[in-house]
Scaffold this motif. Structure first.
Motif, PDB file in Angstrom:
ATOM      1  N   LYS A   1      -1.874   9.832   1.918  1.00 28.69           N
ATOM      2  CA  LYS A   1      -1.792   8.606   2.730  1.00 28.69           C
ATOM      3  C   LYS A   1      -1.241   8.877   4.136  1.00 28.69           C
ATOM      4  O   LYS A   1      -0.686   7.986   4.784  1.00 28.69           O
ATOM      5  CB  LYS A   1      -0.923   7.538   2.049  1.00 28.69           C
ATOM      6  CG  LYS A   1      -1.442   7.078   0.701  1.00 28.69           C
ATOM      7  CD  LYS A   1      -0.627   5.917   0.168  1.00 28.69           C
ATOM      8  CE  LYS A   1      -1.158   5.421  -1.168  1.00 28.69           C
ATOM      9  NZ  LYS A   1      -0.377   4.373  -1.768  1.00 28.69           N
TER      10      LYS A   1
ATOM     11  N   TYR B   1       0.824  -1.206   0.000  1.00 24.47           N
ATOM     12  CA  TYR B   1       0.000   0.000   0.000  1.00 24.47           C
ATOM     13  C   TYR B   1       0.867   1.269   0.000  1.00 24.47           C
ATOM     14  O   TYR B   1       0.492   2.290  -0.562  1.00 24.47           O
ATOM     15  CB  TYR B   1      -0.933  -0.020   1.221  1.00 24.47           C
ATOM     16  CG  TYR B   1      -1.680   1.272   1.422  1.00 24.47           C
ATOM     17  CD1 TYR B   1      -2.527   1.775   0.435  1.00 24.47           C
ATOM     18  CD2 TYR B   1      -1.532   2.006   2.611  1.00 24.47           C
ATOM     19  CE1 TYR B   1      -3.196   2.970   0.614  1.00 24.47           C
ATOM     20  CE2 TYR B   1      -2.205   3.193   2.805  1.00 24.47           C
ATOM     21  CZ  TYR B   1      -3.032   3.680   1.802  1.00 24.47           C
ATOM     22  OH  TYR B   1      -3.696   4.863   1.983  1.00 24.47           O
ATOM     23  N   ARG B   2       2.024   1.182   0.624  1.00 20.06           N
ATOM     24  CA  ARG B   2       2.872   2.370   0.741  1.00 20.06           C
ATOM     25  C   ARG B   2       4.086   2.307  -0.192  1.00 20.06           C
ATOM     26  O   ARG B   2       5.119   2.926   0.064  1.00 20.06           O
ATOM     27  CB  ARG B   2       3.288   2.576   2.201  1.00 20.06           C
ATOM     28  CG  ARG B   2       2.105   2.941   3.079  1.00 20.06           C
ATOM     29  CD  ARG B   2       2.436   3.356   4.472  1.00 20.06           C
ATOM     30  NE  ARG B   2       1.205   3.755   5.164  1.00 20.06           N
ATOM     31  CZ  ARG B   2       0.650   4.956   5.073  1.00 20.06           C
ATOM     32  NH1 ARG B   2       1.229   5.893   4.352  1.00 20.06           N
ATOM     33  NH2 ARG B   2      -0.479   5.232   5.713  1.00 20.06           N
TER      34      ARG B   2
END
Ligand SMILES: Cc1ncc(COP(=O)(O)O)c(C=O)c1O
Length: 447
Positions: A386, A188-189
Motif C-alpha cells: 500500500k 483502507y489503511r
C-alpha cells in the motif's frame, strides 16, 4: 477513443496561455497554486474552454464549488438582476431581504430537530473561524478538537485546526493555542489484524483516551469534523465512529461542529453529508457549492448557541454579500427543480461502477471509495505494501489534463485522485470523462 466534448488541440499551456503564465509568474507569488497550466475563456455546465480554444470536461468544479454547473442560467439571471439594483450596502449597515430569505431556506434544510439561526461570511475558513468563536462563547470553554487529516482552511485558525502539515502549515507556526487533534479512522489503511468493526471501536476508544492524554473534556468547547475528509483524500468515516464522537460530545457538554464546506449542497446525495450519519450537529460550516462560485459562506447553528454573541461581535464588511445571497437562493432553487441530490447518487453509482472496472484492471489502484458523487481513487505501488504512489498519480493527472479532463489530487499522502464534477454533468460527458481517466492511467502505466 473518439471524443465528443473534450478537445485539446495544443500542448498545455497553449500559446496564449503560455503568455499569460509568464505574466503570472512575473507578478503572482508561486505560493498561490494552480491545478492546470492554462487560463479559462468560458465555462458552462460541466465544460470549460481555455484561451487557446481547448475544451475540457470538468471533474474538479472549482474544488467542489460548482455543483449546479458553471454559469447556470438561473444563477446568471439572478446576478444580473442584483447588479442592476445594487451591489453592496453591507448587511451590518443597511440590510437586504435576500440574506433573510437564504437564511430561512438553509435553516429549514439543515439537519437537527431544533430551531436554527444562520449567519453568512465570505470564505470557508471564515465560516470555520466563526463556528469556533461561537462555540467558545457559548460554552465558555477554550479547547477545540479537530481530527488528524482534517482540513479547515488557510487562515491562522484554519491552519491550526488542519491535520496535515505540508503544504498547509509547514513553517507557518506558531499556531493558535488550545487546539487538539484526535485520531481519525482511515479504513483502507487500518491494521490488517482488525476488521472494520473492530477498527471503529478501537478508534473510538482512542478518542476517549485522548481525554486522558491530551485535554480534559470539561475544557473542550467543540469537536470539528468533516463528514468526509476532502483534502485528505475522501476518507469516509464509519457511521458508528461519527455517532460515537457525537455521543461523547453530548456526554461532556461539548458542541459538535460539522465542516460541510466541501461535502455540502448535494455532493454526497444530500443537502448535508451529516444526514448520512444520523447526527444533528450543533453548528455547521458551509461554503463552496452553496452559491455556485460566489464567495460566500455561512454558519448554521442551534438558536441558543448562535444567539450567545452580542450585537457587533460577529460579521464583517462583505459578509453575506447581496450577490452571494442571490446566488445562494438560485442554487437551492436549481437543486430542488433539477433534483440534484438524486442526481448525485446516480452519478456516484456510475462512477463507482467504472472505478470497480478500473480496480480490476489496474493493480496500482489500491482503493476506490465514494459517498454520493464524492468519489476517489487511491494509487499505490502495490496492493500488498500500500505504499502511496504519489508520482504516478501526478503523471495520471497531467495525462488527463492533456486529454481534456480536469481533475484534482488529494490525500494525506498526495496519492488520491478525487472527482468533484458539477452534478449537472450529462451521462455522455460523465462517461467520456471517466473514459479519459481510464485511458490516462493506461497511458501512464504503458509508458
Ligand atoms: C472542508 C473544508 N473546510 C474549509 C475549507 C476552507 O475554505 P476556503 O478555501 O473557502 O477558506 C475548505 C476548502 O477547501 C474545505 O474543503
Amino acid at each position: 477513443m473518439s471524443k465528443k466534448f473534450a478537445y485539446v488541440q495544443t500542448e498545455l499551456p497553449g500559446p496564449k496561455a503560455k503568455v499569460l503564465l509568464d505574466r503570472r509568474h512575473d507578478v503572482v507569488p508561486q505560493g498561490v497554486g494552480y491545478g492546470i497550466p492554462t487560463f479559462v475563456d468560458s465555462a458552462k455546465g460541466a465544460l470549460l474552454e481555455d484561451v487557446d480554444g481547448n475544451r475540457f470536461i470538468d471533474f474538479a468544479g472549482a474544488i467542489g464549488t460548482i455543483n449546479v454547473g458553471h454559469s447556470h442560467d438561473t444563477v446568471v439571471s439572478a446576478l444580473h438582476d442584483q447588479v442592476d439594483r445594487y451591489i453592496h450596502t453591507g448587511f451590518n449597515v443597511m440590510m437586504y431581504d435576500s440574506y433573510i430569505e437564504l437564511a430561512e431556506k438553509i435553516a429549514a434544510l439543515a439537519p437537527g430537530h431544533f430551531k436554527k439561526k444562520v449567519m453568512f461570511l465570505n470564505s470557508g475558513a471564515e465560516a470555520v473561524e466563526n463556528a469556533v468563536k461561537i462555540a467558545r462563547k457559548y460554552t465558555n470553554r477554550q479547547a477545540i478538537v479537530s481530527f488528524s487529516g482534517g482540513f479547515h482552511g488557510r487562515t491562522l485558525m484554519g491552519m491550526s485546526l488542519t491535520g496535515k502539515v505540508r503544504p498547509f502549515k509547514y513553517e507557518y507556526g506558531p499556531f493558535a493555542p488550545e487546539i487538539y487533534r484526535a485520531p481519525f479512522p482511515y479504513a483502507y489503511r487500518r491494521p490488517e489484524s482488525m476488521n472494520e468493526d473492530a477498527y471503529t471501536k478501537h478508534m473510538l476508544k482512542e478518542v476517549e483516551n485522548f481525554f486522558i492524554s491530551e485535554v480534559d473534556p470539561s475544557l473542550v468547547a467543540a469537536f470539528i469534523m468533516e463528514p468526509v475528509q476532502g483534502e485528505s483524500g475522501f476518507i469516509i468515516p464509519d457511521k458508528a465512529f461519527v455517532q460515537g464522537v457525537y455521543e461523547l460530545c453530548k456526554q461532556h457538554g461539548i458542541l459538535f461542529i460539522a465542516d460541510e464546506i466541501q461535502t455540502g449542497f448535494g455532493r454526497t446525495g444530500k443537502y448535508f453529508a451529516m444526514e448520512h450519519y444520523g447526527v444533528e450537529p450543533d453548528l455547521i460550516a458551509i461554503s463552496k457549492s452553496m452559491a455556485a462560485g460566489l464567495p460566500i459562506s455561512g454558519v448554521i447553528g442551534r438558536e441558543e448557541v448562535m444567539d450567545t454573541a452580542k450585537p457587533g461581535e460577529l460579521g464583517g464588511t462583505y459578509c453575506g454579500s447581496p450577490l452571494g445571497c442571490r446566488a445562494g437562493i438560485a442554487v437551492l432553487d436549481i437543486m430542488e427543480k433539477e433534483k440534484l441530490n438524486e442526481r448525485a447518487a446516480i452519478i456516484g453509482e456510475k462512477v463507482m461502477d467504472r472505478f470497480k472496472k478500473m480496480y480490476d484492471r489496474f493493480d496500482v489502484i489500491g482503493d476506490y471509495r465514494g459517498l454520493g458523487a464524492m468519489c476517489a481513487l487511491e494509487f499505490v505501488e502495490d496492493r500488498e505494501s500500500k505504499t502511496p504512489a504519489k508520482e504516478l498519480s501526478n503523471h495520471i493527472l497531467k495525462e488527463a489534463h492533456q486529454r481534456g479532463l480536469i481533475t484534482l489530487k488529494a490525500g494525506v499522502h498526495d496519492n488520491v485522485i478525487r472527482l468533484l464534477m458539477p452534478l449537472v454533468i450529462t451521462d455522455e460527458q460523465l462517461s467520456e470523462g471517466l473514459a479519459i481517466l481510464e485511458e490516462s492511467i493506461e497511458a501512464v502505466l504503458g509508458s
